[in-house]
Motif scaffolding. Structure first.
Motif, PDB file in Angstrom:
ATOM      1  N   VAL A 174      37.567  38.205  30.223  1.00  0.00           N
ATOM      2  CA  VAL A 174      37.609  39.646  30.470  1.00  0.00           C
ATOM      3  C   VAL A 174      36.955  40.386  29.314  1.00  0.00           C
ATOM      4  O   VAL A 174      37.220  40.100  28.150  1.00  0.00           O
TER       5      VAL A 174
ATOM      6  N   LYS B 128      37.556  53.185  34.712  1.00  0.00           N
ATOM      7  CA  LYS B 128      38.043  52.363  35.812  1.00  0.00           C
ATOM      8  C   LYS B 128      37.937  50.867  35.466  1.00  0.00           C
ATOM      9  O   LYS B 128      38.884  50.097  35.654  1.00  0.00           O
ATOM     10  N   ALA B 129      36.802  50.506  34.936  1.00  0.00           N
ATOM     11  CA  ALA B 129      36.595  49.110  34.552  1.00  0.00           C
ATOM     12  C   ALA B 129      37.592  48.718  33.468  1.00  0.00           C
ATOM     13  O   ALA B 129      38.130  47.612  33.444  1.00  0.00           O
ATOM     14  N   ARG B 130      37.829  49.674  32.577  1.00  0.00           N
ATOM     15  CA  ARG B 130      38.754  49.422  31.490  1.00  0.00           C
ATOM     16  C   ARG B 130      40.176  49.197  32.026  1.00  0.00           C
ATOM     17  O   ARG B 130      40.868  48.276  31.614  1.00  0.00           O
ATOM     18  N   ARG B 131      40.563  50.063  32.966  1.00  0.00           N
ATOM     19  CA  ARG B 131      41.902  49.938  33.537  1.00  0.00           C
ATOM     20  C   ARG B 131      42.037  48.581  34.218  1.00  0.00           C
ATOM     21  O   ARG B 131      43.022  47.865  34.069  1.00  0.00           O
ATOM     22  N   ASN B 132      41.007  48.226  34.945  1.00  0.00           N
ATOM     23  CA  ASN B 132      40.996  46.948  35.635  1.00  0.00           C
ATOM     24  C   ASN B 132      41.174  45.797  34.632  1.00  0.00           C
ATOM     25  O   ASN B 132      41.995  44.900  34.826  1.00  0.00           O
ATOM     26  N   ALA B 133      40.414  45.880  33.540  1.00  0.00           N
ATOM     27  CA  ALA B 133      40.484  44.824  32.526  1.00  0.00           C
ATOM     28  C   ALA B 133      41.872  44.759  31.898  1.00  0.00           C
ATOM     29  O   ALA B 133      42.459  43.677  31.761  1.00  0.00           O
ATOM     30  N   THR B 134      42.402  45.933  31.520  1.00  0.00           N
ATOM     31  CA  THR B 134      43.706  45.905  30.851  1.00  0.00           C
ATOM     32  C   THR B 134      44.790  45.408  31.804  1.00  0.00           C
ATOM     33  O   THR B 134      45.724  44.734  31.390  1.00  0.00           O
ATOM     34  N   GLU B 135      44.639  45.711  33.114  1.00  0.00           N
ATOM     35  CA  GLU B 135      45.635  45.217  34.069  1.00  0.00           C
ATOM     36  C   GLU B 135      45.595  43.695  34.180  1.00  0.00           C
ATOM     37  O   GLU B 135      46.634  43.039  34.200  1.00  0.00           O
ATOM     38  N   ARG B 136      44.374  43.162  34.235  1.00  0.00           N
ATOM     39  CA  ARG B 136      44.244  41.698  34.324  1.00  0.00           C
ATOM     40  C   ARG B 136      44.895  41.031  33.107  1.00  0.00           C
ATOM     41  O   ARG B 136      45.516  39.983  33.229  1.00  0.00           O
TER      42      ARG B 136
ATOM     43  N   SER C  53      48.902  41.549  33.033  1.00  0.00           N
ATOM     44  CA  SER C  53      49.640  40.702  33.975  1.00  0.00           C
ATOM     45  C   SER C  53      49.746  39.274  33.443  1.00  0.00           C
ATOM     46  O   SER C  53      50.529  38.475  33.941  1.00  0.00           O
TER      47      SER C  53
END
Ligand code: ADP
Ligand code: MG
Length: 693
Positions: A352, A361-369, A372
Motif C-alpha cells: 500500500v 479518497k486514495a488516502r482514505r482507501n489506503a489507511t482503511e486497508r 483493518s
C-alpha cells in the motif's frame, strides 16, 4: 529597571521573561544555575580616565560635560566625559551611540557622574567608546569583587536582567548547587565539587593568572570539566536506562516461514553479497526475539540496503505482521514502492502506497486497508506516521536514509506506537565513533562493507564553469551513443522559487541544444507526484536521455543505465550531498563519469570539499572528512531543532570525557541508583532526551 520574573512563573503574554528563558533552553527555575557564561568582563577595577589606551577594554568613571545629537556623518548621540581625578589638561573620553533611546540621552545629562565600560578606540577627537555600557553612579558606588558574567541571551532579555535572575536562583536555594553524586564517586575521579564549579563559573574571582584565564576561555578549566562530565554522565545514564527499558519491552516474535523470502531471492537477478547475507542474519535473529530490535544498517551509497530491508519485511509478513517502510522524500518512497511492488508481484503480498500529497479518497482507501490489518505492507513518506494512520499489527518499521529525517520527526516517530515494533534504520552516512558512543549508543549497528560486484568506479572531473559549452557538447555526443545523464541544477537554498526557475531555464537550454537528437526531461520537487513518477519512469525506460533535476534526486534514486552526472555550481553543495549525487551513477556496468562544474571564486571550504570528493570514493571516509570540516553540530542535524543536544561538552574535543562518563554511568547505576536518578533529574528534567534514534 523592570523586575524580572522567575522562570517557573508562566505568563501568557508574548515575550515574558520565562518565555525568553525557554527560548534559551531554560525551562525550570532550577535550570538557571546551568545557564553558564560565554565570557567575563572585569569590572572590579576602575581605570583613571587619563590612563586609558586605545585597544583597552576598561571601566572608568567620569562626569558628563556635554551631550548632544550630531547629524554628520549620520545621526548619533555624542557625550563628552571628563575625568574626576585631577590632571591638566583634564582627561576626556567621548561616548558615541549610533542608536539610542531618549532615556539614555537623559541619563547622560550634563553634570551626571557615570561609570562606563567598553572597548576604547582612537576616534577623530581623541579616545572614544562606541556603545559603552554605562550607569549613573554616586561617589561611593562599590565595585563588584568578582568578574561579571556575560551570558548567552536572546532578543529582549538584557544581560542585566539575566544576571539578576541567575544570581537570585543561585542565592535563593542552596539545594540547586548541592552535590547529588556520592563523595567517593567524584573524589575518585578528581572532580571539582558541583557547587564550587557552578559558583566559580558564574562569578570567578578577578585577577586570574593567564593560565587560568586561558583554561576558562577554552573550557578546559576543572570547573568546566566537572560540568561537561556531569552533562555527559547524564547522557550516558539516560542511554543506559533507555536500553534497559527497551529490554523490558515486548515486541512480536517474527519467526517467519522462509516462503516469501525464498521466493523473492529466487526472482531478483543477482546473488546477495556476503556482507548482505551477514547483515540479514543479524536482522533475522533480532526479529525472532521478543525484545524490540533497534538496528542501524549502514552501507555506502549503492551497497544494496533495499533488498536487505525487503527481506526483513517479508520475514515480518510471513509472521502475520505489518511492515511500514518509510523514506524521507516522495521520489525515493515512490521508487521503493514501485520496486517492491514489482519484486512482490504475484507473491500475494499487497503493498500500500501512502504519501502526504495523495488525493483524499486514495488516502482514505489506503489507511482503511492498513487499519483493518488486511494490507501487510505500507510504503511511503513520513505521512505513514502521521495522525489518522493506524497499523494495528505493526511488527517492523523501516526508516530509509534515517539521517535525513529531522530530530523532531525522529522523536515523533518513536512516540508513535513504535515502542512495541522492531525498528530497522538505514543510512548511507556512517556515524563517527564519538557520535556512535553518545547519541546513537542505544542502537545496534550492522555494516554493509562490500559493494555488489560489477560496479565500475565513477570518474570524477572537476571543470570550470567557463568550459560548460564543452560539457554540453560532450553529453550530447554520449547521449547519441545511448548513454543517459542526470544534469543537476544549482542548489539555491534561499529560494525554492529561484531554484525552480533555474531548473526550467536549464531544461529549455538543453532542449534547444539537443533538439532533434535527444529527449530532455525535467524533474523537481514542486511537480505533482504522478508527473514525477511518470518522468522517472520514462528515464528508467530510456525514453528520456538527459534528465534535468533539482536535488530531489539526491537520495536513493536508482536508474542503473544512467552513467553521467553533471552537477552545476558544485560549490553550493555539501559533501554528503555530492557523494549521494555521484552515487546515482556507476550502478551499471558502463563506465561512469561525474562532472563537477564550479564557478570562481571558490571559498576555502568549497575548495576543501572539492578536494575530498575528488580524492575519495568511500562514503565512510568522506563522512569523516565532512565531520572535520563542518563539526558535529550540523552533522547531527541538531541545527534543525534549534537546541543543541549537548550544551557544554564537545563530542570531538571531549572524547576522553565521554569514555570516562560511560564507565562512570555503569558504576553509578550499580552502586547508587538513587543518586543516578537525582543526577538525571537535575540535567534532564523538562528537556528533550539525548538519544538520536
Ligand atoms: P543503497 O544501499 O544505496 O540503498 P540499493 O539498495 O538501491 O543501494 O542498491 C543499488 C543497486 O544494486 C540496485 O539496483 C540493486 O538492485 C542492486 N543490488 C543490490 N544487491 C545486489 C547484489 N548482491 N548484486 C548485484 N546487484 C545488487
Ligand atoms: Mg537506498
Amino acid at each position: 529597571m523592570r523586575k524580572a520574573r522567575p522562570a517557573g512563573e508562566r505568563k501568557k503574554s508574548a515575550g515574558s521573561v520565562s518565555e525568553k528563558l525557554a527560548r534559551l533552553g531554560v525551562l525550570r527555575e532550577a535550570d538557571l544555575v546551568l545557564h553558564l557564561p560565554l565570557r567575563y568582563e572585569d569590572r572590579t577595577r576602575l581605570a583613571p580616565l587619563g590612563s586609558l589606551r586605545a585597544g583597552d577594554t576598561a571601566q572608568a568613571d567620569g562626569t558628563v560635560v556635554r551631550t548632544d545629537i550630531q547629524y554628520r556623518p549620520r545621526r548619533q548621540l555624542v557625550c563628552l566625559l571628563e575625568a574626576d581625578e585631577a590632571s591638566r589638561p583634564r582627561a576626556q573620553l567621548v561616548l558615541r551611540f549610533f542608536s539610542f533611546y531618549p532615556s539614555q540621552q537623559k541619563a547622560l545629562a550634563e553634570g551626571h557622574r557615570v561609570r562606563v565600560f567598553g572597548e576604547v578606540r582612537e576616534g577623530h577627537f581623541g579616545l572614544e567608546i562606541v556603545h559603552p555600557q554605562f550607569k549613573i553612579v554616586t561617589n561611593d558606588e562599590p565595585l563588584p569583587d568578582r568578574l561579571t558574567p556575560v551570558y548567552p541571551t536572546t532578543a529582549g532579555l538584557s544581560q542585566d536582567a539575566l544576571r539578576k535572575v541567575i544570581a537570585r536562583a543561585l542565592a535563593e536555594d542552596p539545594s540547586r548547587t548541592a552535590e547529588v553524586l556520592p563523595e567517593d564517586f567524584t573524589a575518585r575521579r578528581k572532580l571539582w565539587k558541583y557547587g564550587d564549579a557552578i559558583h566559580f563559573l558564574h562569578t570567578p574571582p578577578p585577577r586570574l593568572s593567564d593560565l587560568t584565564q586561558k583554561a576558562l576561555d577554552t573550557r578546559s578549566h576543572p570547573a568546566w570539566t566537572r560540568l561537561k562530565f556531569d552533562e555527559l554522565l547524564a547522557q550516558q545514564l539516560s542511554l543506559k536506562l533507555h536500553r534497559r527499558a527497551r529490554a523490558a519491552r515486548r515486541a512480536p516474535v517474527l519467526t517467519g516461514t522462509g516462503k516469501l523470502t525464498a521466493a523473492l531471492l529466487g526472482r531478483v537477478p543477482f546473488k546477495l553479497t556476503r556482507a548482505q547475507e551477514r547483515v540479514l542474519r543479524e536482522i533475522a535473529y533480532d526479529l525472532k526475539r521478543a525484545t524490540p530490535m533497534q538496528r542501524l544498517l549502514q552501507g555506502d551509497v549503492g551497497s544494496g540496503k533495499t533488498i536487505v530491508a525487503a527481506l526483513a519485511a517479508l520475514q515480518t509478513v510471513e509472521s502475520g505482521r505489518q511492515v511500514a517502510f518509510m523514506a524521507p522524500t516522495e521520489i525515493l518512497a515512490e521508487q521503493h514502492y514501485r520496486k517492491l511492488a514489482a519484486w512482490l508481484d504475484g507473491l500475494g503480498v499487497e503493498v500500500v502506497w501512502l504519501s502526504g500529497s495523495m488525493p483524499a479518497k486514495a488516502r482514505r482507501n489506503a489507511t482503511e486497508r492498513l487499519a483493518s490489518g488486511d494490507a501487510p505492507f505500507a510504503v511511503g513518506t513520513h505521512a505513514l506516521f502521521q495522525e489518522g494512520v493506524l497499523l494495528p499489527r505493526l511488527g517492523l518499521a523501516i526508516v530509509d536514509e534515517q539521517h535525513r529525517f529531522g530530530v523532531a520527526q525522529r522523536l515523533a516517530l518513536r512516540g508513535k506506537g513504535m515502542a512495541e515494533a522492531h525498528q530497522l534504520m538505514m543510512s548511507a552516512t556512517p556515524i563517527p565513533r564519538t557520535l556512535a558512543m553518545t547519541f546513537y549508543a542505544d542502537l545496534d549497528v550492522s555494516v554493509l562493507d562490500e559493494m555488489p560486484p560489477g560496479r565500475t568506479p565513477v570518474t570524477t572531473r572537476i571543470v570550470n564553469e567557463r568550459r560548460r559549452g564543452e560539457i554540453v557538447e560532450w553529453v550530447g555526443k554520449c547521449g547519441g551513443e545511448g548513454r543517459q545523464a542526470y544534469w543537476v541544477c544549482p542548489l539555491i537554498e534561499e529560494s525554492e522559487k529561484l531554484e525552480l526557475q533555474t531548473a526550467v531555464a536549464l531544461h529549455a537550454e538543453l532542449t534547444a541544444a539537443y533538439a532533434g537528437k535527444l529527449q530532455v526531461g525535467l524533474i523537481h520537487g514542486r511537480m505533482k507526484s504522478d508527473d514525477k513518477a511518470a518522468t522517472m519512469d520514462a528515464f528508467a525506460r530510456g525514453a528520456i536521455h538527459v534528465l534535468v533535476a533539482t536535488t530531489v534526486i539526491e537520495v536513493g534514486v536508482d536508474v542503473p543505465n544512467a552513467s553521467i552526472m553533471v552537477i552545476e555550481h558544485v560549490e553550493r553543495f555539501g559533501l554528503a550531498q555530492l557523494h549521494q549525487l555521484r552515487g546515482r551513477v556507476g550502478r551499471g556496468a558502463a563506465e561512469s563519469t561525474c562532472v563537477l562544474l564550479f564557478e570562481e571564486p571558490l571559498s576555502e571550504t568549497a575548495r576543501q570539499r572539492l578536494k575530498v570528493i575528488y580524492e575519495n570514493a568511500d562514503g565512510f571516509e568522506i563522512a569523516r572528512q565532512d565531520l572535520l570540516i563542518r563539526g558535529p553540530g550540523e552533522f547531527l542535524g541538531a541545527r534543525q531543532s534549534g537546541v543543541p543536544l549537548l550544551r557544554f561538552a564537545d563530542i570531538e574535543r571531549d572524547a576522553a570525557l565521554i569514555e570516562a562518563a560511560r564507565d562512570a554511568a555503569d558504576d553509578l547505576l550499580r552502586k547508587d541508583p538513587a543518586a543516578a536518578q537525582a543526577h538525571l533529574d537535575r540535567w534532564l528534567g523538562g528537556r528533550e532526551e539525548y538519544i538520536k534514534a
